[in-house]
Scaffold this motif. Structure first.
Motif, mmCIF file in Angstrom:
data_model
loop_
_atom_site.group_PDB
_atom_site.id
_atom_site.type_symbol
_atom_site.label_atom_id
_atom_site.label_comp_id
_atom_site.label_asym_id
_atom_site.label_seq_id
_atom_site.Cartn_x
_atom_site.Cartn_y
_atom_site.Cartn_z
ATOM 1 N N TYR A 211 0.857 -1.180 0.000
ATOM 2 C CA TYR A 211 0.000 0.000 0.000
ATOM 3 C C TYR A 211 0.902 1.242 0.000
ATOM 4 N N SER A 212 0.913 1.935 -1.133
ATOM 5 C CA SER A 212 1.786 3.109 -1.261
ATOM 6 C C SER A 212 1.361 4.231 -0.330
ATOM 7 N N THR A 213 0.075 4.326 -0.080
ATOM 8 C CA THR A 213 -0.393 5.412 0.790
ATOM 9 C C THR A 213 0.055 5.204 2.230
ATOM 10 N N VAL A 214 0.253 3.927 2.630
ATOM 11 C CA VAL A 214 0.794 3.660 3.969
ATOM 12 C C VAL A 214 2.243 4.107 4.031
ATOM 13 N N ARG A 215 2.938 3.835 2.959
ATOM 14 C CA ARG A 215 4.351 4.221 2.913
ATOM 15 C C ARG A 215 4.487 5.736 2.911
ATOM 16 N N SER A 216 3.537 6.429 2.247
ATOM 17 C CA SER A 216 3.621 7.881 2.172
ATOM 18 C C SER A 216 3.004 8.571 3.391
ATOM 19 N N GLY A 217 2.315 7.799 4.229
ATOM 20 C CA GLY A 217 1.699 8.379 5.418
ATOM 21 C C GLY A 217 0.279 8.831 5.201
ATOM 22 N N GLN A 218 -0.274 8.659 4.004
ATOM 23 C CA GLN A 218 -1.675 9.051 3.775
ATOM 24 C C GLN A 218 -2.669 8.066 4.393
ATOM 25 N N SER A 219 -2.230 6.838 4.668
ATOM 26 C CA SER A 219 -3.047 5.825 5.337
ATOM 27 C C SER A 219 -2.278 5.296 6.541
ATOM 28 N N GLN A 220 -3.044 4.893 7.548
ATOM 29 C CA GLN A 220 -2.437 4.384 8.779
ATOM 30 C C GLN A 220 -2.832 2.919 8.986
ATOM 31 N N VAL A 221 -1.983 2.210 9.732
ATOM 32 C CA VAL A 221 -2.219 0.795 10.013
ATOM 33 C C VAL A 221 -2.424 0.622 11.514
ATOM 34 N N SER A 222 -3.485 -0.110 11.866
ATOM 35 C CA SER A 222 -3.780 -0.409 13.273
ATOM 36 C C SER A 222 -3.827 -1.918 13.449
ATOM 37 N N VAL A 223 -3.126 -2.403 14.476
ATOM 38 C CA VAL A 223 -3.108 -3.836 14.781
ATOM 39 C C VAL A 223 -3.516 -4.003 16.248
ATOM 40 N N SER A 224 -4.520 -4.842 16.474
ATOM 41 C CA SER A 224 -4.959 -5.120 17.844
ATOM 42 C C SER A 224 -5.252 -6.605 17.986
ATOM 43 N N LEU A 225 -5.306 -7.025 19.230
ATOM 44 C CA LEU A 225 -5.549 -8.432 19.535
ATOM 45 C C LEU A 225 -7.049 -8.640 19.683
ATOM 46 N N SER A 226 -7.664 -9.336 18.727
ATOM 47 C CA SER A 226 -9.115 -9.527 18.754
ATOM 48 C C SER A 226 -9.519 -10.884 19.295
ATOM 49 N N GLY A 227 -8.670 -11.838 19.246
ATOM 50 C CA GLY A 227 -8.973 -13.179 19.780
ATOM 51 C C GLY A 227 -7.775 -13.721 20.513
ATOM 52 N N ILE A 228 -8.026 -14.333 21.660
ATOM 53 C CA ILE A 228 -6.939 -14.815 22.499
ATOM 54 C C ILE A 228 -6.954 -16.337 22.495
ATOM 55 N N ARG A 229 -5.805 -16.920 22.385
ATOM 56 C CA ARG A 229 -5.680 -18.374 22.319
ATOM 57 C C ARG A 229 -5.868 -18.994 23.704
ATOM 58 N N THR A 230 -6.125 -20.248 23.708
ATOM 59 C CA THR A 230 -6.220 -21.029 24.934
ATOM 60 C C THR A 230 -4.961 -21.869 25.082
ATOM 61 N N ILE A 231 -4.425 -21.874 26.294
ATOM 62 C CA ILE A 231 -3.207 -22.651 26.544
ATOM 63 C C ILE A 231 -3.522 -23.765 27.537
ATOM 64 N N LYS A 232 -2.676 -24.774 27.546
ATOM 65 C CA LYS A 232 -2.825 -25.907 28.449
ATOM 66 C C LYS A 232 -1.804 -25.785 29.569
ATOM 67 N N ILE A 233 -2.295 -25.906 30.819
ATOM 68 C CA ILE A 233 -1.387 -25.908 31.967
ATOM 69 C C ILE A 233 -1.772 -27.087 32.858
ATOM 70 N N THR A 234 -0.908 -27.425 33.784
ATOM 71 C CA THR A 234 -1.130 -28.560 34.687
ATOM 72 C C THR A 234 -0.995 -28.087 36.120
ATOM 73 N N VAL A 235 -1.941 -28.510 36.958
ATOM 74 C CA VAL A 235 -1.896 -28.211 38.387
ATOM 75 C C VAL A 235 -1.749 -29.528 39.143
ATOM 76 N N VAL A 236 -0.717 -29.605 39.965
ATOM 77 C CA VAL A 236 -0.441 -30.802 40.753
ATOM 78 C C VAL A 236 -0.531 -30.438 42.230
ATOM 79 N N GLY A 237 -1.280 -31.238 43.010
ATOM 80 C CA GLY A 237 -1.360 -31.016 44.445
ATOM 81 C C GLY A 237 -2.540 -30.164 44.875
#
Length: 803
Positions: A211-237
């Protein structure tokens, strides 16, 4: 330069072509340039919507797409993606729902993590257990917070990438299992293992290349976290050990809460967070419980292990602390630290020393920890600390009561004397008795003794009387009023508030009459005062017990001219005037000319007088139906109740009288008209009601008959005629006890002599009543057998006697 310009023009035309073909695949003439891999999910939804609006399946659209230049491989990809999209659409995730979700929910998507908690009532006393039994305290991460810049991305996360300005682009892109995201026309970008901040810079750089307009500054880019992954953990005791799926933003406390906290013997102070087979963090929950310090509440990563070892030392604190319970101790901690965990002593605790029960190898032993040892004594496992209450006694208390201005408890100081204490109590009151005061003293053996002092001498400085006081002394200053008898006078009769009143010096009869509210209208001028006779000598010749004083007062004015002084215990009677009666009324109702209420003109007003004052009887009156209803007074009921009539509980005469409320007096008007002195012409009492019945030719039949009814009166017909006219008596009816009630309230019963029975005469407007037979108990077979045995025995005796 021309070649670069042409290339850019072709590139933008290609982008426009992609967008156009995605939006109108059925209308496009050339589909050879379509790349299915570059189509976004929204583009695929639009294609599916177009097919649905034209009532066409993807298989039916295949010949058309192939004829317009789309390769078979690209069509197969499109077919597979549309099938995947249809599964998502069936679960309710169409375009509108996606838009609504984006507008209604501000935050991130995350799989709901649930856990069935088990209430650990057995270990409720363990300090910290309530942290994991409370379902409202779960330490879940807030998904609505801003994107954490230090968040490490991984497979399963989802990024919202937006380009805004001259050029626009918006898409939610998942991180693939390879750790990459795919942006349309930009390609794949590896983001796994780096922070959101680093990924944002990497994505901006990649988009700026397209996108040339991003390079020239006429357009802006926004990045955000919309979905969060699930992780596996273990509890002992834990109480519920196992593998858990948690949010990638979850922390140690969140995982511990899901596992129900440490198990029965689990440690709360040495929990290990193991990462990559090494202890990454030692977690002490007491730091959070006591200080609110969450430095141990670190974020979790994939395959982390939370190990809860068994505790090493636990002690118990009982008694007067703010938070009694079972506490876990670390090596080197003292009783002061334990007291801090228990939030310190409460306001009733004895703090000079604490008793601790210790366990040896064979038995128990008791040890006392003095206040000076709190910071040095190291609790041992199994110790039981008991904090007792302070004693209910005072070390410096003294009390003064009686005729002083401020009787109360005061602080005692050595050398304090009687005069000092009276000064602190603001001095003596005017009624204080200065000849004597009392001191109740607690001796060393806890018995008490009384010391009597001359209060006047003590206040004048006599040291023999102004004695030194001791702790817990109670000083009593008497009042001269305590030695005086409480004098009373009594007033009764025609005053507004008769009763017993307090006697004061110089109390006059006039004062007392004003105090009781004055005289009533029935008061006479005669007043009788009974006065107590006092004498040291018994005079048998004088039989008088009291002295009577007769006075005359003015009844038209409460203020009497003559002031008569009263003595203690005088009894004053204000007599009633001879004639003072308020008008009393009787009532006459029924067939008279002027029914209503009439005032009794004299004390011997009779029935005939009231009937004549009411205009006499009317033409429709029944002279046989006159009666007087006289109210039954409560004192009459009380008199009957005081007499033992030997009645059963079922025959309660008192209850019947209370229910009827009136007694009936029959009147024979014909006899009264002939002779005014006839006994029926009774003298009336206030409240009497004369009832004159209207002539009625019917005869009522009620009670235990087949049909309760009113039969027209027939002259000459007897009692049986009217009973038979209603069908006779029923199976419960007692005909021989039937009776009749005449209109004037008089009653008559059926009489019998031998085999002859005579019934009462029936008159118009009478009422015949057939009562119910009393219940009789039939003899059982055993009773008949007993009677037969007795008769047989008697017969045998008689036969034997005559042999």
């Amino acid at each position: 330069m021309k070649k670069i310009t042409c290339a850019l023009v072709l590139f933008f035309m290609l982008l426009i072509s992609f967008a156009t073909n995605a939006q109108g695949i059925l209308q496009s003439k050339d589909l050879s340039t379509i790349k299915v891999d570059y189509l976004s999910q929204e583009d695929l939804v639009k294609i599916a919507t177009q097919l649905k609006s034209n009532n066409m399946t993807i298989d039916q659209a295949e010949p058309m797409a192939i004829s317009k230049g789309m390769s078979q491989d690209e069509f197969d990809k499109l077919k597979m993606k549309l099938k995947d999209l249809s599964v998502t659409a069936d679960s309710g995730n169409n375009v509108n729902q996606l838009k609504n979700n984006k507008t209604e929910f501000v935050g991130r998507n995350q799989d709901k993590i649930t856990n069935n908690k088990v209430k650990d009532s057995a270990n409720a006393l363990i300090f910290g257990s309530e942290l994991f039994d409370n379902p409202t305290l779960n330490f879940e991460p807030d998904l609505k917070l801003a994107t954490p810049v230090n968040y490490i991305l991984g497979p399963g996360d989802e990024l919202q990438v937006s380009v805004y300005g001259v050029q626009e682009y918006n898409s939610s892109i998942p991180v693939s299992v390879e750790g990459k995201i795919t942006i349309q026309y930009v390609g794949q970008i590896a983001v796994s293992g780096i922070t959101v901040e680093a990924a944002t810079q990497k994505i901006k750089s990649a988009i700026a290349k397209v996108y040339s307009t991003v390079r020239s500054g006429q357009s802006q880019v926004s990045v955000s976290l919309s979905g969060i992954r699930t992780i596996k953990i273990t509890v002992v005791g834990g109480k519920q050990p196992g593998n858990y799926s948690v949010s990638s933003l979850a922390t140690v406390y969140n995982a511990l809460h899901l596992a129900g906290g440490p198990g029965k013997n689990g440690s709360y102070r040495n929990i290990e967070l193991i990462r990559n087979n090494k202890v990454y963090k030692n977690v002490d929950i007491y730091r959070f419980l006591v200080k609110g310090d969450q430095s141990d509440n670190v974020s979790l990563k994939e395959n982390d292990v939370i190990r809860i070892p068994a505790y090493s030392q636990r002690v118990t604190v009982q008694g007067e602390v703010k938070r009694p319970g079972i506490f876990e101790m670390k090596k080197g901690e003292t009783f002061s630290d334990l007291l801090n965990f228990a939030s310190g002593f409460n306001e009733f605790a004895y703090t000079a020393s604490v008793s601790v029960t210790q366990k040896t190898g064979k038995e128990f032993k008791v040890h006392d920890i003095n206040e000076s040892e709190f910071s040095t004594y190291n609790p041992q496992s199994g110790d039981v600390f008991k904090v007792t209450k302070i004693l209910s006694r005072y070390e410096n208390r003294i009390k003064i009561e009686g005729a002083v201005f401020r009787p109360d408890y005061y602080s005692f100081t050595e050398g304090m004397r009687i005069a000092d204490l009276i000064t602190r109590a603001e001095g003596l009151k005017e009624d204080a008795y200065s000849k004597r005061a009392r001191v109740i003293r607690l001796k060393s053996d806890l018995t008490t003794e009384i010391l009597n002092i001359d209060l006047g001498a003590a206040l004048s400085g006599d040291l023999n009387s102004n004695i030194e006081l001791k702790r817990e002394d109670i000083v009593t200053v008497y009042s001269i009023l305590d030695f005086r008898e409480e004098y009373k006078v009594t007033i009764d009769g025609e005053v507004k508030n008769p009763g017993v009143y307090k006697f004061v010096e110089n109390l006059t009869l006039n004062d007392l009459i004003i105090q009781v509210g004055g005289l009533t209208g029935a008061a006479s001028k005669r007043v009788e005062i009974a006065r107590m006779v006092k004498s040291d000598v018994i005079n048998d010749a004088d039989p008088k017990r009291i002295e009577l004083v007769q006075l005359e007062i003015s009844t038209d004015n409460n203020e009497q001219v003559k002031k008569f002084l009263l003595n203690p215990f005088d009894v004053i009677n204000i007599r009633r005037i001879a004639v003072y009666e308020k008008p009393q009324m009787v009532t006459i109702s029924g067939a008279v000319t002027y029914p209503g209420k009439y005032v009794l003109a004299n004390k011997k007003e009779k029935v005939y007088d009231i009937v004549m004052r009411a205009g006499g009887l009317t033409s429709i009156s029944n002279v046989e139906g006159m009666k007087i209803k006289r109210p039954i007074k409560q004192d009459e009921i009380d008199k009957i109740e005081s007499i033992d009539l030997n009645l059963s509980k079922n025959d309660s005469l008192i209850e019947k009288l209370a229910e009827t409320k009136f007694s009936t007096i029959p009147i024979n008007w014909e006899k009264i008209e002939k002779d005014k002195n006839h006994y029926s012409n009774v003298t009336l009492f206030p409240g009497d009601e004369i009832e004159v019945a209207v002539y009625n030719e019917g005869v009522k039949v009620s009670g235990n008959v087949l049909l309760t009814s009113e039969i027209p009166y027939r002259s000459g017909k007897g009692f049986k005629y009217y009973i038979n006219a209603v069908g006779g008596v029923n199976n419960k009816g007692w005909k021989k006890k039937a009776y009749i009630i005449y209109p004037n309230g008089k009653a008559d019963v059926t009489k019998s002599f031998l085999f002859f029975r005579s019934y009462p005469t029936v008159e118009p407007d009478s009422q015949i009543v057939v009562p119910e037979k009393p219940e009789t108990k039939k003899m059982s077979t055993g009773e008949w057998v007993s009677i037969g045995s007795v008769i047989t025995s008697l017969a045998l005796l008689i036969v034997t006697a005559f042999k």
